[in-house]
Design a protein around this motif. Structure first.
Motif, PDB file in Angstrom:
ATOM      1  N   PRO A 192      58.996  76.468  -5.267  1.00 59.03           N
ATOM      2  CA  PRO A 192      59.755  75.547  -6.130  1.00 59.03           C
ATOM      3  C   PRO A 192      58.915  74.337  -6.547  1.00 59.03           C
ATOM      4  N   ALA A 193      59.401  73.631  -7.556  1.00 55.20           N
ATOM      5  CA  ALA A 193      58.689  72.467  -8.073  1.00 55.20           C
ATOM      6  C   ALA A 193      58.490  71.409  -7.000  1.00 55.20           C
ATOM      7  N   MET A 194      59.474  71.257  -6.101  1.00 55.91           N
ATOM      8  CA  MET A 194      59.357  70.228  -5.068  1.00 55.91           C
ATOM      9  C   MET A 194      58.160  70.487  -4.148  1.00 55.91           C
ATOM     10  N   PHE A 195      57.805  71.747  -3.948  1.00 57.79           N
ATOM     11  CA  PHE A 195      56.623  72.060  -3.142  1.00 57.79           C
ATOM     12  C   PHE A 195      55.362  71.553  -3.822  1.00 57.79           C
ATOM     13  N   TRP A 196      55.221  71.869  -5.098  1.00 56.93           N
ATOM     14  CA  TRP A 196      54.022  71.471  -5.834  1.00 56.93           C
ATOM     15  C   TRP A 196      53.964  69.972  -6.045  1.00 56.93           C
ATOM     16  N   GLY A 197      55.106  69.354  -6.354  1.00 56.33           N
ATOM     17  CA  GLY A 197      55.130  67.909  -6.544  1.00 56.33           C
ATOM     18  C   GLY A 197      54.755  67.158  -5.273  1.00 56.33           C
ATOM     19  N   THR A 198      55.287  67.623  -4.144  1.00 52.27           N
ATOM     20  CA  THR A 198      54.950  67.011  -2.861  1.00 52.27           C
ATOM     21  C   THR A 198      53.472  67.215  -2.539  1.00 52.27           C
ATOM     22  N   LEU A 199      52.964  68.397  -2.850  1.00 49.14           N
ATOM     23  CA  LEU A 199      51.547  68.689  -2.624  1.00 49.14           C
ATOM     24  C   LEU A 199      50.656  67.735  -3.422  1.00 49.14           C
ATOM     25  N   PHE A 200      50.981  67.518  -4.693  1.00 46.73           N
ATOM     26  CA  PHE A 200      50.209  66.598  -5.527  1.00 46.73           C
ATOM     27  C   PHE A 200      50.217  65.188  -4.945  1.00 46.73           C
ATOM     28  N   ALA A 201      51.405  64.733  -4.502  1.00 43.10           N
ATOM     29  CA  ALA A 201      51.525  63.375  -3.971  1.00 43.10           C
ATOM     30  C   ALA A 201      50.718  63.217  -2.680  1.00 43.10           C
ATOM     31  N   LEU A 202      50.811  64.171  -1.794  1.00 42.86           N
ATOM     32  CA  LEU A 202      50.082  64.092  -0.518  1.00 42.86           C
ATOM     33  C   LEU A 202      48.578  64.175  -0.740  1.00 42.86           C
ATOM     34  N   PHE A 203      48.162  65.019  -1.675  1.00 45.71           N
ATOM     35  CA  PHE A 203      46.735  65.145  -1.955  1.00 45.71           C
ATOM     36  C   PHE A 203      46.186  63.845  -2.542  1.00 45.71           C
ATOM     37  N   ALA A 204      46.962  63.213  -3.425  1.00 45.51           N
ATOM     38  CA  ALA A 204      46.540  61.946  -4.021  1.00 45.51           C
ATOM     39  C   ALA A 204      46.400  60.864  -2.957  1.00 45.51           C
ATOM     40  N   LEU A 205      47.343  60.810  -2.014  1.00 48.04           N
ATOM     41  CA  LEU A 205      47.264  59.822  -0.942  1.00 48.04           C
ATOM     42  C   LEU A 205      46.070  60.094  -0.027  1.00 48.04           C
ATOM     43  N   TRP A 206      45.792  61.360   0.234  1.00 48.91           N
ATOM     44  CA  TRP A 206      44.646  61.721   1.067  1.00 48.91           C
ATOM     45  C   TRP A 206      43.339  61.289   0.404  1.00 48.91           C
ATOM     46  N   CYS A 207      43.229  61.529  -0.901  1.00 51.49           N
ATOM     47  CA  CYS A 207      42.033  61.109  -1.637  1.00 51.49           C
ATOM     48  C   CYS A 207      41.926  59.592  -1.675  1.00 51.49           C
ATOM     49  N   ALA A 208      43.058  58.913  -1.833  1.00 50.36           N
ATOM     50  CA  ALA A 208      43.056  57.448  -1.851  1.00 50.36           C
ATOM     51  C   ALA A 208      42.588  56.894  -0.513  1.00 50.36           C
ATOM     52  N   LYS A 209      43.027  57.510   0.567  1.00 50.59           N
ATOM     53  CA  LYS A 209      42.589  57.090   1.905  1.00 50.59           C
ATOM     54  C   LYS A 209      41.081  57.216   2.038  1.00 50.59           C
ATOM     55  N   GLY A 210      40.521  58.334   1.571  1.00 48.91           N
ATOM     56  CA  GLY A 210      39.080  58.528   1.629  1.00 48.91           C
ATOM     57  C   GLY A 210      38.336  57.554   0.734  1.00 48.91           C
ATOM     58  N   ALA A 211      38.881  57.294  -0.462  1.00 53.81           N
ATOM     59  CA  ALA A 211      38.236  56.381  -1.404  1.00 53.81           C
ATOM     60  C   ALA A 211      38.209  54.959  -0.864  1.00 53.81           C
ATOM     61  N   LEU A 212      39.332  54.512  -0.308  1.00 52.86           N
ATOM     62  CA  LEU A 212      39.386  53.150   0.212  1.00 52.86           C
ATOM     63  C   LEU A 212      38.525  52.995   1.459  1.00 52.86           C
ATOM     64  N   ALA A 213      38.401  54.053   2.252  1.00 52.91           N
ATOM     65  CA  ALA A 213      37.511  54.003   3.413  1.00 52.91           C
ATOM     66  C   ALA A 213      36.077  53.749   2.960  1.00 52.91           C
ATOM     67  N   LEU A 214      35.671  54.378   1.866  1.00 51.71           N
ATOM     68  CA  LEU A 214      34.336  54.150   1.318  1.00 51.71           C
ATOM     69  C   LEU A 214      34.187  52.719   0.821  1.00 51.71           C
ATOM     70  N   PHE A 215      35.226  52.200   0.194  1.00 51.41           N
ATOM     71  CA  PHE A 215      35.185  50.824  -0.319  1.00 51.41           C
ATOM     72  C   PHE A 215      35.053  49.828   0.825  1.00 51.41           C
ATOM     73  N   PHE A 216      35.871  49.971   1.867  1.00 52.05           N
ATOM     74  CA  PHE A 216      35.819  49.045   2.989  1.00 52.05           C
ATOM     75  C   PHE A 216      34.474  49.135   3.715  1.00 52.05           C
ATOM     76  N   ARG A 217      33.935  50.341   3.815  1.00 48.95           N
ATOM     77  CA  ARG A 217      32.648  50.525   4.470  1.00 48.95           C
ATOM     78  C   ARG A 217      31.547  49.814   3.685  1.00 48.95           C
ATOM     79  N   LYS A 218      31.618  49.925   2.358  1.00 48.45           N
ATOM     80  CA  LYS A 218      30.635  49.274   1.494  1.00 48.45           C
ATOM     81  C   LYS A 218      30.719  47.759   1.638  1.00 48.45           C
TER      82      LYS A 218
END
Length: 233
Positions: A192-218
């Motif tokens: 269902p759409a809710m599966f894919w929508g939730t997947l997109f949201a979680l993936f975006a948050l995971w990428c954001a976590k990795g991106a901000l970790a790089l920023f703070f490290r820098k």
């Protein structure tokens, strides 16, 4: 503080801060451009044909392409939000490596290819032309501000990739037929759409976590370097 909660709080603060920058709304189409370019690139890699891309003033967009086999269409539908999230992560990776000029060059190259080959419609073509011109001017003459301009684009891309993914995630639960790529995937698969929508949201948050970790490290390493220089004087 929990790293996930820290990521969300930092994103919320940065959303408010970037909105105070004059004309910041004009740059929000950057994430849309990356999203639609992701669809187009996936189409080309899977032997499809991109007909055109439309970018709109309300920061939405759409990519028109030839029909693909069902399996390939699934990959093309997945590519938009995933590409936008990964690209935001890439921008912070390049910043961490001190290669923000490379990142700005990549952004400008994507905008130029989109303008020359795919984007049609008055607003999209006008926006891309102005965006490319501004980037070129800053890369050539804006040595003193290019780092801050790059970080502005990086944070704006990160915010928009998360907010758009979370928005489609919410729609996938409340109005699944209007959930964009999630709705398309629901029609092409047994999930269902809710599966894919939730997947997109979680993936975006995971990428954001990795991106901000790089920023703070820098920023942390830059702070240590500055203190070391001060002590050596």
């Amino acid at each position: 503080m929990n790293k996930r909660l820290k990521t969300i709080l930092f994103l919320v603060v940065s959303v408010f801060l970037t909105r105070f920058i004059p004309f910041s709304s004009l740059f929000r189409n950057l994430d849309t451009m990356i999203h639609e370019f992701g669809h187009a690139l996936a189409t080309l890699l899977l032997s499809g044909k991109v007909l055109r891309i439309e970018l709109y003033a309300d920061h939405s967009g759409v990519t028109y392409s030839t029909m693909l086999t069902p399996g390939r269409s699934i990959l093309v539908s997945l590519a938009g939000y995933i590409s936008a999230s990964l690209f935001a992560w890439l921008l912070f990776y390049l910043y961490r490596k001190g290669r923000h000029m490379w990142g700005l060059g990549i952004i400008t190259a994507i905008a130029l290819v989109s303008l020359l080959l795919y984007v049609r419609g008055e607003f999209g073509m006008l926006w891309l032309t102005g965006f490319i011109a501004l980037n070129v001017v800053i890369m050539i003459f804006g040595a003193k501000i290019v780092k801050f301009y790059y970080l502005f684009l990086a944070f704006l891309t990160l915010e928009e990739s998360v907010l758009s993914a979370m928005y489609v995630g919410l729609l996938s639960w409340t109005q699944p037929s209007r959930a964009g790529d999630a709705a398309n995937l629901a029609q092409q698969t047994f999930m269902p759409a809710m599966f894919w929508g939730t997947l997109f949201a979680l993936f975006a948050l995971w990428c954001a976590k990795g991106a901000l970790a790089l920023f703070f490290r820098k920023e942390s390493s830059s702070g240590r370097t500055s203190r070391a220089r001060s002590l050596s004087k």
